[in-house]
Design a protein around this motif. Structure first.
Motif, PDB file in Angstrom:
ATOM      1  N   SER A   1      -9.801 -12.813  45.156  1.00  0.00           N
ATOM      2  CA  SER A   1     -10.505 -12.782  43.877  1.00  0.00           C
ATOM      3  C   SER A   1      -9.580 -12.256  42.779  1.00  0.00           C
ATOM      4  O   SER A   1      -8.537 -11.652  43.052  1.00  0.00           O
ATOM      5  CB  SER A   1     -11.755 -11.905  43.972  1.00  0.00           C
ATOM      6  N   VAL A   2      -9.983 -12.475  41.520  1.00  0.00           N
ATOM      7  CA  VAL A   2      -9.174 -12.105  40.356  1.00  0.00           C
ATOM      8  C   VAL A   2      -9.789 -10.877  39.688  1.00  0.00           C
ATOM      9  O   VAL A   2     -11.015 -10.801  39.511  1.00  0.00           O
ATOM     10  CB  VAL A   2      -9.081 -13.276  39.356  1.00  0.00           C
ATOM     11  N   PHE A   3      -8.901  -9.929  39.293  1.00  0.00           N
ATOM     12  CA  PHE A   3      -9.356  -8.729  38.583  1.00  0.00           C
ATOM     13  C   PHE A   3      -8.535  -8.536  37.312  1.00  0.00           C
ATOM     14  O   PHE A   3      -7.313  -8.710  37.317  1.00  0.00           O
ATOM     15  CB  PHE A   3      -9.213  -7.492  39.481  1.00  0.00           C
TER      16      PHE A   3
ATOM     17  N   GLY B   1     -19.414 -10.511  40.535  1.00  0.00           N
ATOM     18  CA  GLY B   1     -20.533 -10.694  41.451  1.00  0.00           C
ATOM     19  C   GLY B   1     -20.105 -11.539  42.640  1.00  0.00           C
ATOM     20  O   GLY B   1     -19.073 -12.232  42.614  1.00  0.00           O
ATOM     21  N   TYR B   2     -20.861 -11.502  43.707  1.00  0.00           N
ATOM     22  CA  TYR B   2     -20.513 -12.259  44.913  1.00  0.00           C
ATOM     23  C   TYR B   2     -20.645 -13.754  44.658  1.00  0.00           C
ATOM     24  O   TYR B   2     -21.603 -14.216  44.022  1.00  0.00           O
ATOM     25  CB  TYR B   2     -21.412 -11.856  46.077  1.00  0.00           C
ATOM     26  N   THR B   3     -19.703 -14.502  45.197  1.00  0.00           N
ATOM     27  CA  THR B   3     -19.725 -15.954  45.063  1.00  0.00           C
ATOM     28  C   THR B   3     -20.579 -16.572  46.170  1.00  0.00           C
ATOM     29  O   THR B   3     -20.969 -15.895  47.129  1.00  0.00           O
ATOM     30  CB  THR B   3     -18.305 -16.525  45.144  1.00  0.00           C
ATOM     31  N   LEU B   4     -20.810 -17.878  46.052  1.00  0.00           N
ATOM     32  CA  LEU B   4     -21.573 -18.580  47.085  1.00  0.00           C
ATOM     33  C   LEU B   4     -20.819 -18.591  48.413  1.00  0.00           C
ATOM     34  O   LEU B   4     -21.426 -18.552  49.489  1.00  0.00           O
ATOM     35  CB  LEU B   4     -21.861 -20.006  46.613  1.00  0.00           C
ATOM     36  N   GLN B   5     -19.483 -18.626  48.325  1.00  0.00           N
ATOM     37  CA  GLN B   5     -18.681 -18.628  49.546  1.00  0.00           C
ATOM     38  C   GLN B   5     -18.885 -17.335  50.346  1.00  0.00           C
ATOM     39  O   GLN B   5     -18.882 -17.343  51.580  1.00  0.00           O
ATOM     40  CB  GLN B   5     -17.204 -18.806  49.207  1.00  0.00           C
ATOM     41  N   PHE B   6     -19.080 -16.229  49.652  1.00  0.00           N
ATOM     42  CA  PHE B   6     -19.335 -14.956  50.336  1.00  0.00           C
ATOM     43  C   PHE B   6     -20.594 -15.047  51.191  1.00  0.00           C
ATOM     44  O   PHE B   6     -20.619 -14.601  52.349  1.00  0.00           O
ATOM     45  CB  PHE B   6     -19.475 -13.826  49.311  1.00  0.00           C
TER      46      PHE B   6
ATOM     47  N   PRO C   1     -13.488 -12.200  36.112  1.00  0.00           N
ATOM     48  CA  PRO C   1     -14.031 -11.337  35.036  1.00  0.00           C
ATOM     49  C   PRO C   1     -14.605 -12.096  33.851  1.00  0.00           C
ATOM     50  O   PRO C   1     -15.399 -11.537  33.088  1.00  0.00           O
ATOM     51  CB  PRO C   1     -12.817 -10.495  34.630  1.00  0.00           C
ATOM     52  N   HIS C   2     -14.198 -13.336  33.658  1.00  0.00           N
ATOM     53  CA  HIS C   2     -14.677 -14.098  32.493  1.00  0.00           C
ATOM     54  C   HIS C   2     -15.898 -14.939  32.828  1.00  0.00           C
ATOM     55  O   HIS C   2     -16.311 -15.796  32.034  1.00  0.00           O
ATOM     56  CB  HIS C   2     -13.562 -15.005  31.963  1.00  0.00           C
ATOM     57  N   SER C   3     -16.522 -14.779  33.984  1.00  0.00           N
ATOM     58  CA  SER C   3     -17.698 -15.561  34.362  1.00  0.00           C
ATOM     59  C   SER C   3     -18.970 -14.921  33.781  1.00  0.00           C
ATOM     60  O   SER C   3     -18.935 -13.845  33.174  1.00  0.00           O
ATOM     61  CB  SER C   3     -17.809 -15.638  35.896  1.00  0.00           C
ATOM     62  N   LEU C   4     -20.100 -15.588  34.004  1.00  0.00           N
ATOM     63  CA  LEU C   4     -21.370 -15.065  33.507  1.00  0.00           C
ATOM     64  C   LEU C   4     -21.761 -13.759  34.199  1.00  0.00           C
ATOM     65  O   LEU C   4     -22.375 -12.891  33.579  1.00  0.00           O
ATOM     66  CB  LEU C   4     -22.470 -16.116  33.705  1.00  0.00           C
ATOM     67  N   ALA C   5     -21.431 -13.642  35.482  1.00  0.00           N
ATOM     68  CA  ALA C   5     -21.719 -12.407  36.230  1.00  0.00           C
ATOM     69  C   ALA C   5     -20.403 -11.879  36.774  1.00  0.00           C
ATOM     70  O   ALA C   5     -20.036 -12.165  37.909  1.00  0.00           O
ATOM     71  CB  ALA C   5     -22.705 -12.685  37.363  1.00  0.00           C
TER      72      ALA C   5
END
Length: 784
Positions: free
Chosen positions: A657-659, A701-706, A694-698
């Motif tokens: 993931s990106v931070f 937050g956990y992705t669908l892949q998680f 970080p630039h997403s709506l949430a």
């Protein structure tokens, strides 16, 4: 008179030869015939025992039965002085001495009390002379049984030979003989497990160059990972963990699941076939139904509850008993002590966790570049060594606590005392040895949070994260170091310590006599200068092997070389124990037992636990499930039903993931800005997780892949456990506890003995009737 009754009672418990009749009936199956044909092509004695050097210990053409003076005419007595062997005579003497009253009083009973109060220094049966001889055993034969055991069993030159178990049983008793029979069986069963484990490791070696995941890790020079600790830990390239990714593949590859299933099945097969082997040994050594008929009350129990008696429902004789309320109160106190000691172990593990989270930052700021660049590995290695030292220190405390709690319970018989003490010590040592391993396998890196929102210990220390290549490398290091160090330490304590102690004792004796020459002492003094067997009998030997069995099965999915290490250790262990018993220890009292006791139940429990832990290791600790989900759902082969290496292209990037670096907390912000990588300060770094950018709506937050990976992990655990448990139960059902030929022999023997006893009694009655008739006629002729 009381001594005579005790002696007669004990003699009745010794099974002796009765009648000359064929005892062994050959039931050779087709498999046995094929094996016998195959053996003709093998070398004559690759692992066989040289039986021409062994005496005929027991006549095989006769039956045995419990000795009874009323039926002494049924028994074969060539020489009354040798009718009972040396081991049985020792048990008779010990039985009498344990119950003799040496002074009128309440508790003035038994040899053990005299030993406790210091009236006697030691009490032990003597060895049968020296274990060495100037003449060769092949030309002049064995001097005594001890010499024979040394040459054919305890010598390193026969490490590849079978053990002379009948001779071990004759010299040391059935209990020690059963231990070495079990140890030999366990070692032999480790051969297939070690071979498959080595195959899994070699499979990882051969497929290393074709592993797409390790290739991507090694080539990921443009992926910058976030720091693994606060402030002092720098940013690092993912490619810097190339070596760790390759090492992880050696243990976590496509054959890991197969090996975990195999080891679960292997544990069941081992236990089921040991039951069959034990049944054969119990029949050959006349141990069938021995414990139920002959077990006696402990003298300590008799002394404690001598005033309270009740009728034994089986024997119909009065015996001391323990009130139910007294027993329950003692068990509650004992259980509380066990719980407290387990809490002490958990506290020690908590201390290790604090050490890990504190020192990872310390090593990251170290002056030496080698340690600074490998701060996580240095933290894991030192933590394992410290954990091992804590384990060894706590073991000393556990032994004293377990002894205190067991004596507090006042068990009724010796077997109950041994079972209670064994269970406590096993629980203490198992939790002590494996608690840190459970933490690394299932908790390390699972609850750390994510950059910008780390979870902290006592709101201060940031919890430790896994290495960028995964947590499996930490688990492998934990198991490898603990297993090697513990087995090395145990081997030194088993042989090195008695050797040093005996050497020091001989040196003091020579100094006391003012000479450096070898003094010819009587046998009792030679044996007195040897080391006594520990007070708990075979407990330490069994415990060492049971804990090793746990290491070999519980986390074997993370460390497939564990069976190989256990096999190599056990090949040495058998000869070390044999050498120790024959040469370094006083001869222990020959005790009887029909099986390995509570240890079998512990082995079954470990087998069940191993299925659960290996399922969780594969599903949670390793990357097997995330890779499988990526290959079938998100990779280039998604929807095609394929899962080859080509389907893993892009997996590493998808698992990170990106931070945004500006989102770091103040206390987590690293000192370096990452400009050493591109010349400008970094804006983003990567970390292992399935979270939104970080630039997403949430953000974060956990992705669908998680959720897909989590569902696959739970499904795998359920399917794996149910499948393996079904296989285990099926194997247990298909393998009978008694071999068919043994069951037929037992039925045949029972039938013949009943027939013989009936004929003998009929013959005796007919003889008495004839004598009465003869006497009656004589009286009739005398009538006037």
């Amino acid at each position: 008179m009381g001594f005579l009754l005790d002696w007669l009672h004990f003699c009745c418990s010794s099974r002796r030869k009765i009648y000359y009749l064929p005892r062994r009936y050959k039931f050779m199956s087709r498999i046995d015939k094929q094996i016998s044909r195959f053996r003709r092509w093998l070398p004559k004695k690759p692992m066989r025992l040289d039986k021409e050097t062994l005496p005929d210990l027991e006549d095989s053409d006769c039956y045995t039965a419990p000795f009874s003076q009323q039926r002494i005419h049924h028994f074969i007595i060539h020489n009354k002085d040798t009718f009972f062997n040396n081991a049985t005579r020792s048990r008779i003497v010990h039985h009498i001495l344990q119950r003799i009253k040496y002074e009128e009083g309440k508790n003035k009973i038994g040899l053990n009390r005299l030993l406790t109060n210091g009236s006697y220094e030691a009490a032990f049966p003597l060895h049968e002379g020296s274990y060495r001889s100037k003449n060769s055993i092949k030309t002049h034969g064995a001097v005594n049984h001890r010499h024979l055991l040394y040459e054919c069993w305890a010598s390193w030159g026969v490490w590849y030979k079978y053990q002379p178990l009948d001779l071990v049983r004759r010299y040391f008793g059935e209990k020690i003989g059963l231990y070495f029979a079990w140890l030999g069986w366990y070692t032999g069963m480790l051969f297939p497990a070690a071979f498959i484990g080595l195959f899994v490791f070699l499979y990882g070696v051969t497929t290393l160059d074709h592993c797409q995941v390790s290739k991507e890790v090694c080539q990921a020079t443009d992926i910058i990972m976030c720091p693994v600790c606060d402030k002092y830990c720098p940013f690092m390239r993912l490619s810097d963990s190339c070596v760790y990714a390759k090492v992880t593949h050696l243990f976590d590859n496509g054959a890991t699941v197969f090996f975990a299933v195999f080891m679960a099945v292997w544990a069941t097969v081992f236990l089921e076939f040991w039951k069959r082997r034990r049944a054969v040994i119990a029949y050959d050594w006349d141990l069938i139904d021995w414990e139920e008929e002959e077990e006696e009350i402990r003298p300590q129990f008799e002394a404690k509850y001598s005033k309270k008696e009740r009728m034994n429902p089986i024997s119909g004789k009065p015996e001391p008993y323990q009130a139910f309320t007294d027993k329950c109160s003692r068990l509650i106190v004992s259980a509380s002590g066990i719980f407290f000691m387990i809490c002490v172990v958990i506290a020690a593990v908590f201390g290790i966790v604090i050490y890990r989270v504190v020192t990872v930052s310390t090593f990251a700021a170290f002056k030496w570049a080698l340690i600074r660049n490998n701060s996580q590995v240095a933290t894991t290695g030192t933590a394992v060594c410290i954990n091992f030292c804590i384990i060894m220190l706590l073991n000393v405390l556990y032994e004293k606590v377990a002894l205190l709690l067991t004596n507090l319970e006042q068990p009724r018989t010796e077997s109950e005392w041994e079972n209670s003490f064994t269970l406590k010590m096993f629980l203490f040592q198992f939790v002590n040895l494996n608690s840190s391993t459970f933490y690394i396998a299932f908790f390390l890196g699972r609850f750390t949070g994510h950059p910008g929102a780390y979870l902290r210990l006592i709101n201060r220390w940031r919890l430790e994260e896994c290495h960028p290549s995964g947590c499996l490398i930490d688990l492998c290091m934990q198991m490898g170091i603990i297993m090697v160090l513990k087995q090395t330490w145990n081997n030194f304590m088993e042989l090195g310590y008695p050797l040093i102690q005996n050497w020091w004792t001989r040196r003091k004796v020579r100094q006391e006599h003012g000479t450096e020459r070898k003094i010819n002492f009587p046998q009792w003094e030679k044996d007195y200068n040897l080391q006594p067997m520990n007070a708990y009998g075979l407990f330490d030997e069994y415990l060492e092997m049971i804990l090793q069995f746990g290491f070999t099965t519980i986390f074997v999915a993370a460390f497939p070389l564990a069976p190989l290490l256990a096999l190599l250790n056990n090949i040495i262990e058998i000869r070390l124990d044999a050498y120790k018993f024959v040469t370094q220890w006083r001869r222990p009292l020959a005790s009887r037992a029909k099986d390995i006791g509570i240890w079998y139940g512990i082995l079954e429990g470990i087998g069940i636990l191993s299925v659960i832990t290996n399922a969780f290791v594969i599903a949670i600790t390793s990357d097997f499930i995330p890779r499988l989900v990526y290959a079938y759902k998100y990779g280039p082969c998604a929807g095609q039903g394929e899962a080859g290496q080509k389907c893993m292209v892009g997996y590493v990037n998808a698992s990170l993931s990106v931070f945004r670096i500006s989102d770091f907390e103040n206390r987590s912000e690293p000192e370096s800005d990452g400009s050493e990588f591109s010349g400008t300060p970094l804006k983003y770094c990567r970390y292992r997780d399935y979270r939104d950018p970080p630039h997403s709506l949430a953000p974060y937050g956990y992705t669908l892949q998680f959720w897909h990976v989590l569902a696959a992990r739970l499904a795998f655990i359920i399917v794996f456990e149910h499948l393996v448990f079904c296989i285990k139960h099926l194997i247990s059902y298909l393998i009978p506890d008694l071999p068919k030929d043994l069951r037929d022999r037992m039925r045949r023997e029972k039938y013949l003995i009943q027939e013989m006893m009936y004929e003998a009694e009929l013959e005796r009655l007919q003889k008495e009737r004839k004598e009465r008739k003869k006497n009656g006629k004589a009286h009739h002729n005398e009538w006037p």
